[in-house]
Motif scaffolding. Structure first.
Motif, PDB file in Angstrom:
ATOM      1  N   VAL B  86     -16.617  30.846  79.718  1.00  0.00           N
ATOM      2  CA  VAL B  86     -15.961  30.108  78.633  1.00  0.00           C
ATOM      3  C   VAL B  86     -16.657  28.772  78.403  1.00  0.00           C
ATOM      4  N   VAL B  87     -17.158  28.163  79.451  1.00  0.00           N
ATOM      5  CA  VAL B  87     -17.848  26.874  79.286  1.00  0.00           C
ATOM      6  C   VAL B  87     -19.141  27.076  78.491  1.00  0.00           C
ATOM      7  N   TYR B  88     -19.995  27.982  78.953  1.00  0.00           N
ATOM      8  CA  TYR B  88     -21.261  28.212  78.246  1.00  0.00           C
ATOM      9  C   TYR B  88     -21.002  28.552  76.773  1.00  0.00           C
ATOM     10  N   ASN B  89     -20.103  29.505  76.548  1.00  0.00           N
ATOM     11  CA  ASN B  89     -19.925  30.037  75.194  1.00  0.00           C
ATOM     12  C   ASN B  89     -19.175  29.088  74.273  1.00  0.00           C
ATOM     13  N   LEU B  90     -18.167  28.393  74.795  1.00  0.00           N
ATOM     14  CA  LEU B  90     -17.390  27.508  73.928  1.00  0.00           C
ATOM     15  C   LEU B  90     -18.142  26.212  73.632  1.00  0.00           C
ATOM     16  N   VAL B  91     -18.955  25.775  74.582  1.00  0.00           N
ATOM     17  CA  VAL B  91     -19.839  24.637  74.306  1.00  0.00           C
ATOM     18  C   VAL B  91     -20.847  25.047  73.221  1.00  0.00           C
ATOM     19  N   GLY B  92     -21.378  26.251  73.354  1.00  0.00           N
ATOM     20  CA  GLY B  92     -22.297  26.763  72.329  1.00  0.00           C
ATOM     21  C   GLY B  92     -21.641  26.809  70.962  1.00  0.00           C
ATOM     22  N   ALA B  93     -20.400  27.271  70.921  1.00  0.00           N
ATOM     23  CA  ALA B  93     -19.681  27.367  69.646  1.00  0.00           C
ATOM     24  C   ALA B  93     -19.453  25.977  69.044  1.00  0.00           C
ATOM     25  N   TRP B  94     -19.179  25.003  69.891  1.00  0.00           N
ATOM     26  CA  TRP B  94     -19.011  23.614  69.423  1.00  0.00           C
ATOM     27  C   TRP B  94     -20.302  23.119  68.771  1.00  0.00           C
ATOM     28  N   VAL B  95     -21.431  23.379  69.427  1.00  0.00           N
ATOM     29  CA  VAL B  95     -22.729  22.956  68.881  1.00  0.00           C
ATOM     30  C   VAL B  95     -22.956  23.617  67.516  1.00  0.00           C
ATOM     31  N   THR B  96     -22.697  24.904  67.433  1.00  0.00           N
ATOM     32  CA  THR B  96     -22.907  25.619  66.165  1.00  0.00           C
ATOM     33  C   THR B  96     -22.032  25.044  65.061  1.00  0.00           C
ATOM     34  N   ARG B  97     -20.777  24.780  65.377  1.00  0.00           N
ATOM     35  CA  ARG B  97     -19.882  24.225  64.348  1.00  0.00           C
ATOM     36  C   ARG B  97     -20.389  22.878  63.836  1.00  0.00           C
ATOM     37  N   LYS B  98     -20.796  22.012  64.772  1.00  0.00           N
ATOM     38  CA  LYS B  98     -21.300  20.685  64.387  1.00  0.00           C
ATOM     39  C   LYS B  98     -22.564  20.831  63.534  1.00  0.00           C
ATOM     40  N   ASP B 115     -28.250  13.762  65.320  1.00  0.00           N
ATOM     41  CA  ASP B 115     -26.806  13.488  65.273  1.00  0.00           C
ATOM     42  C   ASP B 115     -26.064  14.189  66.403  1.00  0.00           C
ATOM     43  N   LEU B 116     -26.470  15.433  66.634  1.00  0.00           N
ATOM     44  CA  LEU B 116     -25.839  16.193  67.711  1.00  0.00           C
ATOM     45  C   LEU B 116     -26.070  15.515  69.061  1.00  0.00           C
ATOM     46  N   LYS B 117     -27.318  15.090  69.278  1.00  0.00           N
ATOM     47  CA  LYS B 117     -27.670  14.425  70.541  1.00  0.00           C
ATOM     48  C   LYS B 117     -26.796  13.184  70.729  1.00  0.00           C
ATOM     49  N   LYS B 118     -26.618  12.455  69.632  1.00  0.00           N
ATOM     50  CA  LYS B 118     -25.800  11.245  69.683  1.00  0.00           C
ATOM     51  C   LYS B 118     -24.346  11.599  70.047  1.00  0.00           C
ATOM     52  N   GLN B 119     -23.847  12.627  69.407  1.00  0.00           N
ATOM     53  CA  GLN B 119     -22.460  13.021  69.673  1.00  0.00           C
ATOM     54  C   GLN B 119     -22.267  13.464  71.126  1.00  0.00           C
ATOM     55  N   VAL B 120     -23.261  14.201  71.647  1.00  0.00           N
ATOM     56  CA  VAL B 120     -23.153  14.623  73.047  1.00  0.00           C
ATOM     57  C   VAL B 120     -23.236  13.398  73.956  1.00  0.00           C
ATOM     58  N   ASP B 121     -24.222  12.529  73.682  1.00  0.00           N
ATOM     59  CA  ASP B 121     -24.413  11.345  74.529  1.00  0.00           C
ATOM     60  C   ASP B 121     -23.186  10.431  74.494  1.00  0.00           C
ATOM     61  N   GLU B 122     -22.551  10.379  73.338  1.00  0.00           N
ATOM     62  CA  GLU B 122     -21.353   9.530  73.224  1.00  0.00           C
ATOM     63  C   GLU B 122     -20.084  10.260  73.673  1.00  0.00           C
ATOM     64  N   ARG B 123     -20.268  11.431  74.261  1.00  0.00           N
ATOM     65  CA  ARG B 123     -19.163  12.186  74.874  1.00  0.00           C
ATOM     66  C   ARG B 123     -18.114  12.657  73.897  1.00  0.00           C
ATOM     67  N   GLU B 124     -18.562  12.916  72.666  1.00  0.00           N
ATOM     68  CA  GLU B 124     -17.620  13.534  71.734  1.00  0.00           C
ATOM     69  C   GLU B 124     -17.317  14.964  72.150  1.00  0.00           C
ATOM     70  N   LEU B 125     -18.274  15.555  72.871  1.00  0.00           N
ATOM     71  CA  LEU B 125     -18.055  16.912  73.386  1.00  0.00           C
ATOM     72  C   LEU B 125     -17.133  16.830  74.595  1.00  0.00           C
ATOM     73  N   SER B 181     -10.449  16.167  69.582  1.00  0.00           N
ATOM     74  CA  SER B 181     -10.978  17.398  68.991  1.00  0.00           C
ATOM     75  C   SER B 181     -11.813  18.159  70.028  1.00  0.00           C
ATOM     76  N   PRO B 182     -11.131  18.682  71.047  1.00  0.00           N
ATOM     77  CA  PRO B 182     -11.883  19.301  72.153  1.00  0.00           C
ATOM     78  C   PRO B 182     -12.549  20.616  71.757  1.00  0.00           C
ATOM     79  N   ALA B 183     -13.644  20.944  72.454  1.00  0.00           N
ATOM     80  CA  ALA B 183     -14.337  22.218  72.226  1.00  0.00           C
ATOM     81  C   ALA B 183     -13.472  23.384  72.681  1.00  0.00           C
ATOM     82  N   MET B 184     -12.541  23.111  73.574  1.00  0.00           N
ATOM     83  CA  MET B 184     -11.474  24.076  73.900  1.00  0.00           C
ATOM     84  C   MET B 184     -10.403  23.377  74.722  1.00  0.00           C
ATOM     85  N   VAL B 185      -9.197  23.948  74.697  1.00  0.00           N
ATOM     86  CA  VAL B 185      -8.143  23.555  75.644  1.00  0.00           C
ATOM     87  C   VAL B 185      -7.896  24.778  76.521  1.00  0.00           C
TER      88      VAL B 185
END
Lengths: 425, 425
Positions: B86-98, B115-125, B181-185
């Motif tokens: 679930v971690v690998y796949n839901l993180v992947g899905a978050w990236v695709t959506r962004k 932008d994606l790199k910034k969002q990851v670095d700023e812990r939006e994920l 806005s979590p990638a999953m709960v």
């Protein structure tokens, strides 16, 4: 309707299992040794399960002469799971070794990390793959996906030396492009789809006189238990059970203890992240599985039980263990190949003579010039004689006779006879 | 020696299976429907296997009312494998959506990546975990290991609200610290070790009136098939088969199609590497498994077959499908809990009344003040009456009666009677 004794099943895996093994397992499924509970219901943490697991390990070690400095793990996910597993774990082991060397040389943590980062960035980290068929190709592709192709070295690609660009030969070792110090050298000892088997352990990978040598990893899913292997030359051997060992649902890893703690603990996830290296799932961590005697999470004890029954049968049948089975396997393969070779106008054996698999015998039926029609007819007529599972893999077509350990000598004789009959008819 | 009908087995998994299911499977293991070949030997790519797989999927969908916009996958590696999956796949899905959002807004590839790199670095994920027992804790720890703890948000930790720092309660939803806005709960619907079950779908995770809502992922390994679930509220539900569905060796994933291609293809490994995000093994890729109808690599058709038999039995027993089983499960659990509650000086139920599991009934025996001695005696005497598998999980001790679907009403009655007898004796 045919009974089990009527049919000889040459499917490539899941393969046929000995009838007496299945009959014992069948009873154990409903009630294991009078416990009033089936073997698939008993807890994987029960004394019953531990005994089954420990005996299967001991019997495998005995049958194959696995040295004391190796551990045997039962895992899930099949050979394909191991394509990923070896990458995560062997890359981790490379990091640990580099870390240990640097620490020994007196470097502090920051310097160790900076040096490691530099080595990774400069592509000193390399995994070597020898690609000789569809399965080693898939393993190579998975390494590229997980690690990035810049860290994966194609030692040899057997398609390049064939005029038709297909698999069927093993490139001369003198042409192999091995890295200087790879984190592993990977090969597939027997290619199930393409019928290509290494005739013996590659000289280019042999340990030197001082005992050092490359870290060799081999997929032996489809020829394990069928011939003697020099286990000490390998760092790791893996195989899915569903060909020569047992049923789908369990995957076996024979791993040198020096790749496991305390000698070689896996690096921290934090360090791997800093180095940009992949982090595998916990269920594919050899360290975790080894520490927990293969019971980190629920393991199918039913499948281990079947494997155990097969091993006990092999040990009871062959006093000289795998050597005994090897002689039978060779004899069966010879029968079938000789039948094919006796009719060169009708059959074309796919792989080159030097690397023809004893386990997966791949050939085309060229009789009459229309290969599709001839093969259709071959399959239909063989089925009428209760010779089943002979269709080649969907990716390559043709005919494939999988001559695993459970095929009795009489089964191979029947097929050889049919091959000659069909040619005449 | 006891027979199957003598014994009631309350083990937590692998669980007991219905005797008629095992008898049918036992015969199929040696010869499947007169084919002269056993079900574990037939190819996973045969028409026979496809039929078994497709029927099991259809029957599961029918029994649980799984909507059309969900896919059902059969995988390997158990619930623990899914902790990583679930971690690998839901993180992947978050990236695709962004990525898709940014592309829609007209950004070019370089800008999308930056932008994606910034969002990851700023812990939006962020992945959100509600920890209510040993299994959700393990899932949370695996997410931290794979992704780094800075990307994993502990929504609630049930240990913190218990004076003894143990599990046994579900924190009030008003205290949950959900991300924006979590990638999953993620939560575990029934905690097998601790006997804690969510009484119903958490209100805090319910979709809004417009249909949008959090991406909810649930582990239902130990209570699936035992009550109606609002499938449409979930993006993904997973469960190991070896409790209420079948035997160890197959893991089921019910996943919303909007998490799969063509709507949401996984990002390229290169992009994940650039973002410093983990890349999972191919065998844990939902996309790959879905594309190949669960047959990317060899699947244990034997285990799918057993699951299929269990589903057919459930459908034949309960015309109102899971609602019928739910009524029986409730009744059985009530019987056992009432027996325990009737003897408050002898038994202490571990979890709080509001979240007591209907599946795993965890209690301590406090009779006489010496808990260890009392529990030893309880286990010995229950065994004498052929009530087996009652020992609590090694990590928490005590007694655990796993009241899965295969436990008949009479089995629960026997246990309730024994509970009262033991208290008096």
């Amino acid at each position: 309707m045919p009974s089990r004794s009527d049919i000889t099943y040459f499917g490539a895996g899941p393969a046929a299992l000995p009838t007496d093994v299945l009959e014992t397992a069948s009873q154990a499924l409903v009630d294991f040794q009078g416990t009033g509970l089936g073997i698939a219901e008993h807890s994987h943490r029960s004394a019953i399960a531990t005994k089954i697991l420990d005996e299967a390990k001991a019997d495998l070690a005995s049958y194959l002469d696995v040295p004391e400095d190796y551990d045997i793990l039962f895992m899930q996910g099949g050979g394909t799971g191991q394509f990923s597993s070896v990458v995560y774990n062997l890359v981790g082991a490379w990091v640990t070794r580099k870390q240990q060397e640097a620490e020994k040389a007196g470097a502090d943590e920051a310097k160790v990390e900076a040096d490691l980062k530099k080595q990774v960035d400069e592509r000193e980290l390399q995994l070597d793959y020898i690609v000789t068929g569809g399965w080693s190709l898939k393993a190579y592709q998975e390494a590229c996906r997980l690690l990035g192709p810049e860290h994966v070295n194609l030692v040899a690609d057997a398609r390049k030396i064939n005029p038709d660009k297909k698999f069927g030969k093993i490139p001369e070792e003198s042409t192999w492009n091995l890295s200087k110090s790879p984190a592993m050298v990977y090969y597939c000892d027997n290619e199930t789809v393409d019928g290509v088997e290494f005739p013996k352990f590659p000289q280019a990978l042999a340990p030197k006189a001082d005992g050092t040598g490359p870290i060799v990893v081999a997929d032996m899913s489809s020829n394990i238990l069928s011939r003697r292997i020099p286990v000490k030359n390998f760092s790791l051997i893996f195989f899915g059970a569903q060909k020569n060992l047992g049923s789908t649902g369990v995957t076996v890893v024979i791993v040198k203890k020096s790749l496991l703690p305390p000698v070689c603990p896996q690096p921290s996830p934090n360090l791997l992240r800093k180095l940009g290296l992949p982090i595998g799932p916990i269920v594919l961590s050899y360290e975790t599985i080894a520490k927990n005697n293969s019971l980190y999470n629920t393991l199918s004890i039913f499948d281990v039980y079947i494997a155990g029954l097969v091993l006990k049968k092999l040990l009871a049948t062959f006093p000289d263990k795998v050597d005994g089975q090897e002689a039978v396997a060779d004899k069966k393969a010879k029968l079938i190949y000789e039948a094919l070779e006796s009719q060169p106008d009708v059959y074309q054996i796919v792989p080159a003579p030097a690397c023809r698999s004893r386990m997966n015998i791949c050939f085309r039926v060229i009789k009459g010039g229309n290969m599709d029609a001839a093969e259709k007819s071959f399959l239909e007529k063989s089925k009428q004689q209760n010779l089943e599972g002979l269709k080649g893999h969907r990716s390559v077509g043709g005919i494939r006779a999988s001559n695993y350990n459970a095929i009795p000598l009489e089964g191979a004789e029947k097929l050889a006879t049919f091959i000659k009959q069909f040619a005449k008819g």
